[in-house]
Design a protein around this motif. Structure first.
Motif, short mmCIF file in Angstrom:
data_model
loop_
_atom_site.label_atom_id
_atom_site.label_comp_id
_atom_site.label_asym_id
_atom_site.label_seq_id
_atom_site.Cartn_x
_atom_site.Cartn_y
_atom_site.Cartn_z
N ALA A 19 44.69 -42.90 60.70
CA ALA A 19 45.07 -42.08 61.96
C ALA A 19 46.45 -41.40 61.84
O ALA A 19 46.55 -40.16 62.36
CB ALA A 19 44.41 -42.72 62.90
N MET A 20 47.29 -42.14 61.57
CA MET A 20 48.79 -41.50 61.45
C MET A 20 48.97 -40.53 60.58
O MET A 20 49.69 -39.62 60.93
CB MET A 20 49.74 -42.96 61.37
CG MET A 20 51.14 -42.60 61.75
SD MET A 20 52.13 -43.99 62.03
CE MET A 20 53.19 -43.82 63.07
N ALA A 23 47.29 -37.61 62.08
CA ALA A 23 48.41 -37.10 63.26
C ALA A 23 49.70 -36.41 62.91
O ALA A 23 50.06 -35.35 63.46
CB ALA A 23 48.27 -38.27 64.39
N ARG A 28 52.51 -42.52 57.02
CA ARG A 28 53.27 -43.64 57.92
C ARG A 28 54.64 -43.98 57.32
O ARG A 28 55.43 -44.25 58.08
CB ARG A 28 52.35 -44.90 58.00
CG ARG A 28 52.51 -45.90 59.06
CD ARG A 28 51.78 -47.19 59.20
NE ARG A 28 51.96 -48.08 59.95
CZ ARG A 28 51.13 -49.27 59.83
NH1 ARG A 28 50.28 -49.21 59.10
NH2 ARG A 28 51.68 -50.10 60.48
N ARG A 84 54.86 -36.01 68.26
CA ARG A 84 53.36 -36.33 67.80
C ARG A 84 53.41 -37.87 67.75
O ARG A 84 52.26 -38.40 67.98
CB ARG A 84 53.11 -35.88 66.19
CG ARG A 84 52.94 -34.46 66.27
CD ARG A 84 52.43 -33.97 64.93
NE ARG A 84 53.43 -33.04 64.29
CZ ARG A 84 53.59 -32.68 63.11
NH1 ARG A 84 52.88 -33.42 62.16
NH2 ARG A 84 54.77 -32.00 62.74
N VAL A 85 54.42 -38.73 67.06
CA VAL A 85 54.47 -40.25 67.27
C VAL A 85 54.12 -40.65 68.61
O VAL A 85 53.42 -41.66 68.93
CB VAL A 85 55.73 -40.56 66.64
CG1 VAL A 85 55.83 -42.13 66.90
CG2 VAL A 85 55.78 -40.39 65.23
N ARG A 87 52.62 -39.17 71.12
CA ARG A 87 51.30 -38.79 71.48
C ARG A 87 50.23 -39.79 70.90
O ARG A 87 49.62 -40.61 71.66
CB ARG A 87 50.91 -37.59 71.22
CG ARG A 87 51.29 -36.29 72.22
CD ARG A 87 50.96 -34.89 72.03
NE ARG A 87 50.92 -34.61 70.67
CZ ARG A 87 52.02 -33.70 70.02
NH1 ARG A 87 52.83 -33.52 70.97
NH2 ARG A 87 51.82 -33.40 68.98
N PHE A 88 50.47 -40.18 69.52
CA PHE A 88 49.83 -41.06 68.84
C PHE A 88 49.86 -42.45 69.43
O PHE A 88 48.86 -43.27 69.41
CB PHE A 88 50.35 -41.31 67.12
CG PHE A 88 49.45 -42.01 66.40
CD1 PHE A 88 48.44 -41.72 65.80
CD2 PHE A 88 50.32 -43.42 66.15
CE1 PHE A 88 47.81 -42.55 65.13
CE2 PHE A 88 49.36 -44.35 65.51
CZ PHE A 88 48.14 -44.00 64.80
N ARG A 89 50.98 -42.90 69.74
CA ARG A 89 51.13 -44.18 70.34
C ARG A 89 50.35 -44.37 71.68
O ARG A 89 49.77 -45.63 72.06
CB ARG A 89 52.75 -44.45 70.51
CG ARG A 89 53.29 -44.84 69.23
CD ARG A 89 54.85 -45.24 69.37
NE ARG A 89 55.38 -45.46 67.80
CZ ARG A 89 56.68 -45.40 67.87
NH1 ARG A 89 57.58 -45.00 68.77
NH2 ARG A 89 57.07 -45.82 66.49
N GLN A 91 47.87 -42.72 72.66
CA GLN A 91 46.47 -42.82 72.30
C GLN A 91 46.26 -44.28 71.64
O GLN A 91 45.21 -44.75 72.32
CB GLN A 91 46.16 -41.72 71.21
CG GLN A 91 44.55 -41.90 70.85
CD GLN A 91 44.34 -40.87 69.58
OE1 GLN A 91 45.09 -40.18 68.94
NE2 GLN A 91 43.16 -41.06 69.18
#
Length: 121
Positions: A19-20, A23, A28, A84-85, A87-89, A91
């Motif tokens: 997913a990372m 995204a 990663r 983006r990180v 937003r990812f975190r 989520q």
């Protein structure tokens, strides 16, 4: 049958990795190296992890690192990717309270310590 902690730890690692990558549009490990460099540390501080050399090579090829240090282009990329990180975190942590997160990290840390500490006779 309910799955044990080892299953969920490995599953989460696999899901996070995939997913990372999607995204962030980078691996990663590349993010970890770029973020480490952006905070003034050398990529070799990530030596316990696999793939660091490859990440350094990729980031160097993009012009984001030079001699293991972040470039101006790397700083600009870091700012954009850090958003983006975030937003990812958010989520990944949806529905998890800060207390639950801290407890989970603490439990995993203690379990790791239990398995890496010398065994008492």
């Amino acid at each position: 049958m309910e799955k044990h902690i080892g299953y969920w730890v490995k599953n989460l690692d696999t899901v996070l990795e995939s997913a990372m990558d999607d995204a962030l549009q980078m691996s990663r490990r590349e993010w970890q190296v770029l973020n480490t460099a952006a905070h003034g540390a050398q990529p070799d501080e990530l030596a316990p992890f696999t793939g660091v050399e490859e990440a350094v090579a990729q980031l160097t090829a993009r012009g984001w690192l030079a001699d293991g240090r972040i470039t101006e282009a790397g700083r600009a990329a870091h700012v954009e990717i850090a958003e983006r990180v975030g937003r990812f975190r958010r989520q990944a942590g949806a529905g998890v309270t800060p207390e639950e997160y801290r407890t989970t990290v603490d439990v995993l840390r203690r379990m790791a310590d239990n398995l890496t500490a010398p065994v008492a006779s």
